[in-house]
Motif scaffolding. Structure first.
Motif, mmCIF file in Angstrom:
data_model
loop_
_atom_site.group_PDB
_atom_site.id
_atom_site.type_symbol
_atom_site.label_atom_id
_atom_site.label_comp_id
_atom_site.label_asym_id
_atom_site.label_seq_id
_atom_site.Cartn_x
_atom_site.Cartn_y
_atom_site.Cartn_z
ATOM 1 N N HIS A 455 23.469 -9.968 12.438
ATOM 2 C CA HIS A 455 23.214 -9.128 11.270
ATOM 3 C C HIS A 455 22.288 -9.848 10.287
ATOM 4 O O HIS A 455 21.348 -9.257 9.750
ATOM 5 C CB HIS A 455 24.523 -8.766 10.590
ATOM 6 C CG HIS A 455 25.421 -7.901 11.420
ATOM 7 N ND1 HIS A 455 26.634 -7.442 10.959
ATOM 8 C CD2 HIS A 455 25.287 -7.398 12.670
ATOM 9 C CE1 HIS A 455 27.209 -6.698 11.896
ATOM 10 N NE2 HIS A 455 26.413 -6.669 12.949
ATOM 11 N N GLU A 456 22.585 -11.132 10.042
ATOM 12 C CA GLU A 456 21.736 -11.930 9.155
ATOM 13 C C GLU A 456 20.296 -11.965 9.662
ATOM 14 O O GLU A 456 19.344 -11.726 8.909
ATOM 15 C CB GLU A 456 22.296 -13.345 9.049
ATOM 16 C CG GLU A 456 21.435 -14.319 8.281
ATOM 17 C CD GLU A 456 21.951 -15.738 8.366
ATOM 18 O OE1 GLU A 456 21.125 -16.666 8.355
ATOM 19 O OE2 GLU A 456 23.186 -15.926 8.452
ATOM 20 N N ASP A 457 20.122 -12.261 10.941
ATOM 21 C CA ASP A 457 18.778 -12.359 11.513
ATOM 22 C C ASP A 457 18.026 -11.037 11.443
ATOM 23 O O ASP A 457 16.798 -11.011 11.312
ATOM 24 C CB ASP A 457 18.852 -12.829 12.969
ATOM 25 C CG ASP A 457 19.084 -14.323 13.096
ATOM 26 O OD1 ASP A 457 18.854 -15.048 12.119
ATOM 27 O OD2 ASP A 457 19.504 -14.763 14.184
ATOM 28 N N GLU A 458 18.753 -9.924 11.555
ATOM 29 C CA GLU A 458 18.109 -8.616 11.537
ATOM 30 C C GLU A 458 17.805 -8.125 10.121
ATOM 31 O O GLU A 458 17.264 -7.041 9.940
ATOM 32 C CB GLU A 458 18.976 -7.601 12.279
ATOM 33 C CG GLU A 458 19.020 -7.858 13.786
ATOM 34 C CD GLU A 458 19.801 -6.814 14.555
ATOM 35 O OE1 GLU A 458 20.515 -6.002 13.908
ATOM 36 O OE2 GLU A 458 19.701 -6.799 15.802
ATOM 37 N N GLY A 459 18.152 -8.944 9.115
ATOM 38 C CA GLY A 459 17.723 -8.619 7.764
ATOM 39 C C GLY A 459 18.818 -8.381 6.765
ATOM 40 O O GLY A 459 18.546 -7.986 5.623
ATOM 41 N N MET A 460 20.093 -8.646 7.111
ATOM 42 C CA MET A 460 21.199 -8.397 6.193
ATOM 43 C C MET A 460 21.373 -9.602 5.269
ATOM 44 O O MET A 460 22.366 -10.336 5.310
ATOM 45 C CB MET A 460 22.481 -8.115 6.969
ATOM 46 C CG MET A 460 23.529 -7.417 6.131
ATOM 47 S SD MET A 460 24.830 -6.735 7.168
ATOM 48 C CE MET A 460 25.400 -5.435 6.092
ATOM 49 N N MET A 461 20.369 -9.770 4.408
ATOM 50 C CA MET A 461 20.326 -10.936 3.536
ATOM 51 C C MET A 461 19.474 -10.609 2.314
ATOM 52 O O MET A 461 18.494 -9.879 2.392
ATOM 53 C CB MET A 461 19.736 -12.127 4.312
ATOM 54 C CG MET A 461 19.649 -13.419 3.531
ATOM 55 S SD MET A 461 19.581 -14.879 4.640
ATOM 56 C CE MET A 461 18.111 -14.514 5.617
ATOM 57 N N GLY A 462 19.898 -11.134 1.175
ATOM 58 C CA GLY A 462 19.124 -11.006 -0.050
ATOM 59 C C GLY A 462 18.910 -12.366 -0.678
ATOM 60 O O GLY A 462 19.514 -13.363 -0.269
ATOM 61 N N GLN A 463 18.068 -12.407 -1.704
ATOM 62 C CA GLN A 463 17.705 -13.663 -2.355
ATOM 63 C C GLN A 463 17.947 -13.559 -3.860
ATOM 64 O O GLN A 463 17.704 -12.525 -4.471
ATOM 65 C CB GLN A 463 16.233 -13.989 -2.120
ATOM 66 C CG GLN A 463 15.834 -14.052 -0.655
ATOM 67 C CD GLN A 463 14.467 -14.672 -0.436
ATOM 68 O OE1 GLN A 463 14.337 -15.634 0.297
ATOM 69 N NE2 GLN A 463 13.440 -14.127 -1.082
ATOM 70 N N PHE A 464 18.431 -14.682 -4.432
ATOM 71 C CA PHE A 464 18.564 -14.727 -5.877
ATOM 72 C C PHE A 464 18.073 -16.067 -6.409
ATOM 73 O O PHE A 464 18.095 -17.079 -5.701
ATOM 74 C CB PHE A 464 20.011 -14.462 -6.311
ATOM 75 C CG PHE A 464 21.009 -15.542 -5.955
ATOM 76 C CD1 PHE A 464 21.387 -16.500 -6.875
ATOM 77 C CD2 PHE A 464 21.603 -15.574 -4.693
ATOM 78 C CE1 PHE A 464 22.323 -17.477 -6.565
ATOM 79 C CE2 PHE A 464 22.548 -16.542 -4.367
ATOM 80 C CZ PHE A 464 22.903 -17.502 -5.309
ATOM 81 N N LEU A 465 17.608 -16.047 -7.648
ATOM 82 C CA LEU A 465 17.206 -17.260 -8.337
ATOM 83 C C LEU A 465 18.256 -17.618 -9.368
ATOM 84 O O LEU A 465 18.826 -16.742 -10.035
ATOM 85 C CB LEU A 465 15.866 -17.069 -9.046
ATOM 86 C CG LEU A 465 14.613 -16.926 -8.180
ATOM 87 C CD1 LEU A 465 13.412 -16.612 -9.047
ATOM 88 C CD2 LEU A 465 14.360 -18.193 -7.362
ATOM 89 N N LEU A 466 18.522 -18.911 -9.526
ATOM 90 C CA LEU A 466 19.333 -19.413 -10.625
ATOM 91 C C LEU A 466 18.381 -19.894 -11.717
ATOM 92 O O LEU A 466 17.502 -20.729 -11.453
ATOM 93 C CB LEU A 466 20.226 -20.561 -10.161
ATOM 94 C CG LEU A 466 21.471 -20.212 -9.346
ATOM 95 C CD1 LEU A 466 22.251 -21.479 -9.011
ATOM 96 C CD2 LEU A 466 22.370 -19.231 -10.082
ATOM 97 N N VAL A 467 18.536 -19.362 -12.920
ATOM 98 C CA VAL A 467 17.592 -19.650 -14.012
ATOM 99 C C VAL A 467 18.350 -20.038 -15.272
ATOM 100 O O VAL A 467 19.565 -19.856 -15.374
ATOM 101 C CB VAL A 467 16.701 -18.425 -14.299
ATOM 102 C CG1 VAL A 467 15.947 -18.001 -13.047
ATOM 103 C CG2 VAL A 467 17.517 -17.257 -14.857
ATOM 104 N N GLU A 468 17.610 -20.584 -16.242
ATOM 105 C CA GLU A 468 18.204 -20.910 -17.522
ATOM 106 C C GLU A 468 18.770 -19.645 -18.164
ATOM 107 O O GLU A 468 18.084 -18.621 -18.215
ATOM 108 C CB GLU A 468 17.159 -21.535 -18.444
ATOM 109 C CG GLU A 468 16.700 -22.933 -18.044
ATOM 110 C CD GLU A 468 17.778 -23.982 -18.231
ATOM 111 O OE1 GLU A 468 18.743 -23.718 -18.995
ATOM 112 O OE2 GLU A 468 17.680 -25.062 -17.623
ATOM 113 N N PRO A 469 20.001 -19.685 -18.639
ATOM 114 C CA PRO A 469 20.578 -18.496 -19.277
ATOM 115 C C PRO A 469 19.689 -17.982 -20.404
ATOM 116 O O PRO A 469 19.152 -18.762 -21.204
ATOM 117 C CB PRO A 469 21.922 -19.013 -19.815
ATOM 118 C CG PRO A 469 22.275 -20.147 -18.909
ATOM 119 C CD PRO A 469 20.975 -20.803 -18.569
ATOM 120 N N GLY A 470 19.505 -16.671 -20.433
ATOM 121 C CA GLY A 470 18.678 -16.053 -21.446
ATOM 122 C C GLY A 470 17.242 -15.820 -21.035
ATOM 123 O O GLY A 470 16.477 -15.167 -21.748
#
Length: 491
Positions: A455-470
């Motif tokens: 499932h992961e290989d077929e595209g069941m994945m998203g991306q997020f960034l961790l950033v400075e609050p605000g």
């Protein structure tokens, strides 16, 4: 229109589970077929070199080889510092660590530290590709509670293949709390990496993945050992269980019905032990249990059938034989972890994620350049996972969470500690209280995904960034496509 979509969803589930439930997969078993003749292999505990500033430095090499699992048959495999699987890495909270990870596979791969809180550039996900012949050198400071984590490749589109061939190992973190439990590695502290395999007639791995979930094997390896037994010499033994399979779930219990103490989940120790006689782990999940033994007794660790799909089949995993004389162990403390349970503020941000039959998250397939979510570093949020497809699970990088509820009901006892991967039944809604890491990075995203590797290989994945609050609103929603650090792996 919603009723129409609901009807289509239900018909789809009937189709999938009609196929999975009526197939021979539901009755696959090795019970009664094993002789328990092979001594369980215990992965080597990798010794670091200590650098001048106290950093513990480890060297790992991913390379092909051959391994004899079935008697008289050599299997082509991949391994790390050996022909199959990798050594166990063991460190303590506060340690500075560094690695040289050499790729000798003949093709690109990565090495991800599953369950680790660390800078995103060191995560080893799809954006930290290691080309053939190159060496990747991540480094960070261990800053999280004691836990049984692990490492494995995370190359987008080929994770399933690379893990299945043998690239995986345990990564143990100790702290003052973990010293309350049996900790003599290989004696009363035993790693158990459980994987299912399909073998061809000549002993090769079959990578047949024609089920909706990926490869579901009919033979079991524990620490790369087929038909294993273990002699224990202590009255209490701590087993660190890792479901290292691509798709299969395991319902663990002992054939004599004995109970045991669950002492830890994926991301750390429980606050107090829980008495169980069965528990389930889906792919990527871990648990630590402490089992009591009397001199001379024998039992078999078994995976009991939980139904169709990834929980189908019944398998004997490991015969455990207690020596005629056992070293007496200290009683387990009633207070294990000093880390309080994860709580979120009343005004916590709520994010919703829809899992589909098409292996999409929120109606999107994975895109190496798209940023799906932007999260303030150190945030505590509620993530709601709505599954509109078959069985899935859900893993978040650089985070730990507590399962709040599953279909508005309290989770099972074995799912109530600190975790980073959770099973999401077909049609279920799972709510998580998520605690994120503190390292910010605008260039390297982290992943959330299904850990059924097909499932992961077929595209069941998203991306997020961790950033400075605000600063969340100031972050671009795409990574620059001309950035050579972010190579797109076409598949």
């Amino acid at each position: 229109m919603k009723s129409y979509h609901r009807l289509i969803f239900l018909l789809g589930l009937l189709l999938i589970f009609g196929v999975a439930g009526c197939s021979s997969e539901e009755t696959v078993t090795n019970v009664g077929k094993l002789e328990f003749e092979q001594a369980l292999k215990i992965p080597e505990l990798l010794e670091p070199t200590i650098e001048s500033d106290g950093t513990k430095h480890f060297t790992l090499a991913m390379k092909p080889g051959t391994t004899e699992f079935l008697p008289g048959k050599e299997t082509d495999t991949w391994g790390i510092n050996g022909s199959y699987l990798g050594p166990t890495i063991r460190v303590s909270r506060g340690d500075k660590v560094s690695f040289d990870v050499a790729n000798q596979l003949g093709e690109t791969s990565t090495l991800h530290w599953h369950g680790m809180m660390l800078p995103p550039a060191m995560d080893g996900g799809p954006h930290q590709m290691i080309e053939d012949g190159e060496t990747w050198s991540p480094h960070w400071t261990i800053d999280q509670p004691s836990a049984t984590t692990w490492y494995h490749p995370h190359l987008h589109g080929k994770t399933a293949q690379h893990v299945y061939r043998g690239l995986a190992g345990m990564f143990i973190i100790d702290d003052e709390d973990s010293e309350k439990l049996p900790s003599n590695y290989g004696v009363d502290d035993i790693p158990l990496i459980v994987q299912d395999k399909l073998f061809t007639s000549d002993g090769q791995f079959s990578e047949d993945d024609d089920t909706p979930y990926g490869t579901l094997g009919d033979e079991i390896l524990v620490n790369g050992t087929y038909d294993p037994f273990l002699e224990v010499t202590a009255s209490q033994v701590r087993f660190r269980l890792l479901n290292g399979s691509n798709a299969r779930a395991y319902n663990f219990g002992f054939t004599d019905g004995r109970s045991f103490q669950l002492v830890a989940n994926d991301a750390g120790l429980l606050n107090e032990p829980v008495t169980l006689d069965r528990f389930m782990l889906s792919p990527g999940e871990r648990a630590e249990i402490v089992v009591e033994f009397e001199p001379g007794e024998e039992t078999v660790l078994r995976s009991y059938s939980g139904g169709a799909g990834i929980q189908s089949g019944e398998f004997d995993l490991l015969k455990v034989v207690a020596a005629s004389e056992l070293t007496e162990s200290s009683p387990i403390s009633e207070q294990l972890s000093s880390v309080p349970p994860i709580e979120v503020p009343e005004d916590a941000k709520v994010r919703q994620f829809k899992l589909t039959m098409e292996n999409e998250i929120n109606d999107k397939l994975m895109d190496m350049y798209r940023i799906d979510e932007v999260v303030p570093a150190g945030a505590k949020e509620i993530w709601e996972i709505h599954n509109f497809g078959p069985e899935h699970n859900f893993h978040i990088h650089d985070a730990a969470f507590r399962v709040l509820d599953i279909n508005d009901k309290e989770p099972n006892d074995y799912e109530r500690g600190r975790k980073d991967t959770v099973f999401v039944p077909a049609g279920a809604k799972v709510r998580l209280a998520v605690e994120f890491g503190n390292h910010t990075d605008l260039n390297y995203p982290l992943m959330y995904h299904c850990h059924l590797l097909k499932h992961e290989d077929e595209g069941m994945m998203g991306q997020f960034l961790l950033v400075e609050p605000g600063t969340e609103s100031q972050v671009p929603t795409e990574l620059p496509k001309d950035d050579t650090e972010h190579q797109h792996n076409e598949h």
